[in-house]
Design a protein around this motif. Structure first.
Motif, PDB file in Angstrom:
ATOM      1  N   ILE A  66       0.815  -1.217   0.000  1.00 49.97           N
ATOM      2  CA  ILE A  66       0.000   0.000   0.000  1.00 49.97           C
ATOM      3  C   ILE A  66       0.849   1.268   0.000  1.00 49.97           C
ATOM      4  CG2 ILE A  66      -1.750   1.278   1.306  1.00 49.97           C
ATOM      5  CD1 ILE A  66      -2.935  -1.386   2.089  1.00 49.97           C
ATOM      6  N   LYS A  67       0.487   2.167  -0.900  1.00 48.76           N
ATOM      7  CA  LYS A  67       1.198   3.446  -1.005  1.00 48.76           C
ATOM      8  C   LYS A  67       0.376   4.494  -0.263  1.00 48.76           C
ATOM      9  CE  LYS A  67       2.416   6.832  -4.553  1.00 48.76           C
ATOM     10  NZ  LYS A  67       3.423   7.035  -5.597  1.00 48.76           N
ATOM     11  N   ILE A  68       0.972   5.074   0.772  1.00 48.35           N
ATOM     12  CA  ILE A  68       0.253   6.092   1.548  1.00 48.35           C
ATOM     13  C   ILE A  68       0.813   7.468   1.200  1.00 48.35           C
ATOM     14  CG2 ILE A  68      -0.284   6.942   3.886  1.00 48.35           C
ATOM     15  CD1 ILE A  68      -1.283   4.197   3.811  1.00 48.35           C
ATOM     16  N   ILE A  69      -0.053   8.358   0.789  1.00 48.72           N
ATOM     17  CA  ILE A  69       0.362   9.754   0.567  1.00 48.72           C
ATOM     18  C   ILE A  69      -0.611  10.625   1.351  1.00 48.72           C
ATOM     19  CG2 ILE A  69       0.566  11.631  -1.142  1.00 48.72           C
ATOM     20  CD1 ILE A  69       2.771   9.522  -1.482  1.00 48.72           C
ATOM     21  N   THR A  70      -0.088  11.498   2.196  1.00 48.51           N
ATOM     22  CA  THR A  70      -0.984  12.360   2.966  1.00 48.51           C
ATOM     23  C   THR A  70      -0.743  13.828   2.645  1.00 48.51           C
ATOM     24  OG1 THR A  70       0.523  12.613   4.834  1.00 48.51           O
ATOM     25  CG2 THR A  70      -0.981  10.723   4.918  1.00 48.51           C
ATOM     26  N   GLU A  71      -1.806  14.595   2.881  1.00 47.16           N
ATOM     27  CA  GLU A  71      -1.735  16.034   2.663  1.00 47.16           C
ATOM     28  C   GLU A  71      -0.694  16.642   3.606  1.00 47.16           C
ATOM     29  OE1 GLU A  71      -5.569  17.790   3.132  1.00 47.16           O
ATOM     30  OE2 GLU A  71      -4.807  19.807   2.830  1.00 47.16           O
ATOM     31  N   LYS A  72      -0.680  16.146   4.856  1.00 44.69           N
ATOM     32  CA  LYS A  72       0.223  16.702   5.866  1.00 44.69           C
ATOM     33  C   LYS A  72       1.692  16.522   5.449  1.00 44.69           C
ATOM     34  CE  LYS A  72       1.801  16.060  10.553  1.00 44.69           C
ATOM     35  NZ  LYS A  72       1.976  15.075  11.584  1.00 44.69           N
ATOM     36  N   ALA A  73       2.052  15.278   5.098  1.00 43.05           N
ATOM     37  CA  ALA A  73       3.459  15.017   4.771  1.00 43.05           C
ATOM     38  C   ALA A  73       3.858  15.706   3.463  1.00 43.05           C
ATOM     39  CB  ALA A  73       3.697  13.511   4.684  1.00 43.05           C
ATOM     40  N   SER A  74       2.950  15.711   2.494  1.00 44.66           N
ATOM     41  CA  SER A  74       3.277  16.327   1.201  1.00 44.66           C
ATOM     42  C   SER A  74       3.444  17.838   1.350  1.00 44.66           C
ATOM     43  CB  SER A  74       2.167  16.043   0.181  1.00 44.66           C
ATOM     44  OG  SER A  74       1.945  14.659   0.077  1.00 44.66           O
ATOM     45  N   THR A  75       2.604  18.435   2.203  1.00 49.44           N
ATOM     46  CA  THR A  75       2.672  19.883   2.387  1.00 49.44           C
ATOM     47  C   THR A  75       3.940  20.280   3.126  1.00 49.44           C
ATOM     48  OG1 THR A  75       0.273  20.022   2.413  1.00 49.44           O
ATOM     49  CG2 THR A  75       1.457  21.888   3.363  1.00 49.44           C
ATOM     50  N   ARG A  76       4.267  19.539   4.210  1.00 49.69           N
ATOM     51  CA  ARG A  76       5.435  19.975   4.983  1.00 49.69           C
ATOM     52  C   ARG A  76       6.736  19.787   4.207  1.00 49.69           C
ATOM     53  NH1 ARG A  76       5.955  15.639  10.061  1.00 49.69           N
ATOM     54  NH2 ARG A  76       6.249  13.819   8.745  1.00 49.69           N
ATOM     55  N   VAL A  77       6.822  18.710   3.403  1.00 47.55           N
ATOM     56  CA  VAL A  77       8.072  18.532   2.655  1.00 47.55           C
ATOM     57  C   VAL A  77       8.163  19.550   1.510  1.00 47.55           C
ATOM     58  CG1 VAL A  77       7.419  16.755   0.945  1.00 47.55           C
ATOM     59  CG2 VAL A  77       9.726  16.782   1.912  1.00 47.55           C
ATOM     60  N   SER A  78       7.006  19.929   0.950  1.00 47.49           N
ATOM     61  CA  SER A  78       7.019  20.978  -0.086  1.00 47.49           C
ATOM     62  C   SER A  78       7.496  22.290   0.528  1.00 47.49           C
ATOM     63  CB  SER A  78       5.614  21.199  -0.663  1.00 47.49           C
ATOM     64  OG  SER A  78       5.154  20.040  -1.295  1.00 47.49           O
ATOM     65  N   ARG A  79       6.964  22.583   1.717  1.00 47.85           N
ATOM     66  CA  ARG A  79       7.373  23.825   2.389  1.00 47.85           C
ATOM     67  C   ARG A  79       8.873  23.796   2.692  1.00 47.85           C
ATOM     68  NH1 ARG A  79       4.450  27.811   3.432  1.00 47.85           N
ATOM     69  NH2 ARG A  79       2.438  26.772   3.245  1.00 47.85           N
TER      70      ARG A  79
END
Ligand code: NAI
Length: 332
Positions: A139-152
Motif C-alpha cells: 500500500i502506497k500512503i500519501i498524505t496532505e500533511k506530509a506532502s505539504t510539509r516537505v514541499s514547504r
C-alpha cells in the motif's frame, strides 16, 4: 556561538572520517561540544539496543547530529539504525545536494542540484499483505500533511540558499489520486513563494532529462520511492556515493550523515575519503547558521580538489585520510 552537537562516529571507517571532519570544523574556528554516542552493532553489544534512548534524547536536546556510517549486520532482529532514527525523530525531509567536484571525472562538469525526498510515507510505510496465495498487495500512503510539509521544506530551503526553481517529480498521470494529492499540495505551497519558479515533471521523463540535460534542474522534490532512486542517480552524476552529502531533517532535529557505508574492506587502514561526511558537516554548519565557516571550509576543500595533489586512494591518489585532512586545514 558555542554549539552542542551529537556525534555518532559509526562503524568501520566511521570513526576515521568523523574525526577528520571534527578536526576540520574545529580548525575553522567553530566552538563545539561533541556528545559522542554509539549506535548499531556497537550499541547492541554495550547497551542491548541498537538505538539507545540516551542517543535519541541527546539529538532531541541538541537538535543536531553528525553521523558516520553504521554497519547493518545481515540477519534477523536488527532493524536499520537509519530508518530507526528517521522514525523516532520524524525526520521527514531527506536532503541530498549533488554537485560536481573539481578534478573528479564525470560526464558533466557543472552539475549543481539539490534533491529533497519525503522520508516518512509512500510505499515505504511497509504495509503489505498476501491477498490470496500468488497475489500481494503493497500500500502506497500519501498524505496532505506530509506532502505539504516537505514541499514547504523545499521552498524554504530554496529561499535560504538563494535557489531559483523547485521541480516536483511525480507520476500523477497514472496515480491520479496519490501523486495527484502530492502535486496539489506542492502547488498550494508554491503559491506562497512567488519569487521561486515552480514546475513539475513526470518521473520517467525526469530520469532521462537528468542524464541528458541535468543543468536544467535546481531543486527536485520527490516522494519517498522516486526520491530514493533519483538520489542515487544524482550521486552517480557527480562521482558516486563516496562524495555526496546527505541529511535527514525534521522539527525535532537534523541528522547530517555520510551516505556511503562503513566500508569494512578498508576500515582501520587510514585511507578512507572523508569528503562525503565533510560535505555533510558543511551542510550542518549552514543549518546551524554558521554560514561563513561553512563557506570557508567548502572553499578550502574545493581548493584541495582543484590542486589535485592530495587525493585519497578511492579517487586515484595515494593520500591517507590524515593527509587529506591536513591539506584542507592548511587551505583554511
Ligand atoms: P560501502 O559504501 O561501505 O562500500 C562500498 C565500496 O565503496 C567499498 O569498496 C568501500 O571501500 C568504498 N567506500 C565507501 N565509502 C568510502 C570512503 N569514504 N572512502 C573510500 N572508499 C569508500 O557499501 P557496502 O560495502 O555495501 O556496505 C558496508 C556496510 O555499510 C553494510 O553493513 C551496510 O549495511 C552499511 N551501510 C550503511 C549506510 C549508512 O549507515 N548510511 C549506507 C550504506 C551501507
Amino acid at each position: 556561538m558555542k554549539h552542542i552537537i551529537t556525534l555518532i562516529p559509526g562503524d568501520g571507517i566511521g570513526p576515521e572520517v568523523s574525526s577528520a571532519v571534527v578536526r576540520i570544523i574545529e580548525a575553522a574556528g567553530i566552538q563545539a561540544t561533541w556528545e559522542t554516542y554509539y549506535a548499531g552493532a556497537q550499541a547492541l553489544e554495550k547497551f542491548g539496543n541498537t538505538l539507545p534512548e540516551e542517543l535519541l534524547e541527546s539529538i532531541k536536546r541538541n537538535k543536531v547530529a553528525l553521523k558516520g556510517p553504521i554497519t547493518t549486520p545481515i540477519g534477523k532482529g536488527f532493524t536499520s539504525v537509519n530508518v530507526g532514527l528517521r522514525k523516532a525523530l520524524d525526520l521527514y525531509a531527506n536532503l541530498r545536494p549533488v554537485r560536481t567536484l573539481p578534478n573528479i571525472p564525470t560526464r558533466y562538469e557543472t552539475i549543481d542540484l539539490v534533491i529533497v525526498r519525503e522520508n516518512t510515507e509512500d510505499l515505504y510505510s511497509g504495509i503489505e499483505h498476501v491477498v490470496v496465495p500468488g497475489v500481494v498487495e503493497s500500500i502506497k500512503i500519501i498524505t496532505e500533511k506530509a506532502s505539504t510539509r516537505v514541499s514547504r521544506f523545499a521552498f524554504e530551503y530554496a529561499r535560504r540558499e538563494g535557489r531559483k526553481k523547485v521541480t516536483a517529480v511525480h507520476k500523477a498521470n497514472i496515480m491520479k489520486l496519490s501523486d495527484g494529492l502530492f502535486l496539489d499540495c506542492f502547488r498550494k505551497v508554491a503559491a506562497d513563494y512567488p519569487e521561486i519558479e515552480a514546475n513539475d515533471k513526470i518521473v520517467d521523463n525526469t530520469c532521462m532529462q537528468l542524464v541528458m540535460r541535468p543543468e536544467q534542474f535546481d531543486i527536485l522534490l520527490l516522494e519517498n520511492l522516486y526520491g530514493d532512486i533519483i538520489s542515487d542517480l544524482g550521486a552517480g552524476l557527480v562521482g558516486g556515493l563516496g562524495l555526496v552529502p546527505g541529511a535527514n531533517i525534521g522539527e525535532q532535529g537534523a541528522v547530517f550523515e555520510a551516505v556511503h557505508g562503513s566500508a569494512p574492506d578498508i576500515a582501520g587502514q587510514g585511507i578512507a575519503n572523508p569528503t562525503a561526511l565533510l560535505q555533510s558537516g558543511i551542510l550542518m554548519l549552514r543549518h546551524l547558521g554558521e554560514r561563513e565557516a561553512a563557506d570557508r571550509i567548502e572553499a578550502a576543500m574545493l581548493k584541495v580538489f582543484t590542486e589535485g595533489k592530495v587525493r585519497t586512494r578511492d579517487i586515484g591518489g595515494e593520500a591517507k585520510t590524515t593527509e587529506f585532512t591536513d591539506a584542507v586545514i592548511a587551505a583554511l
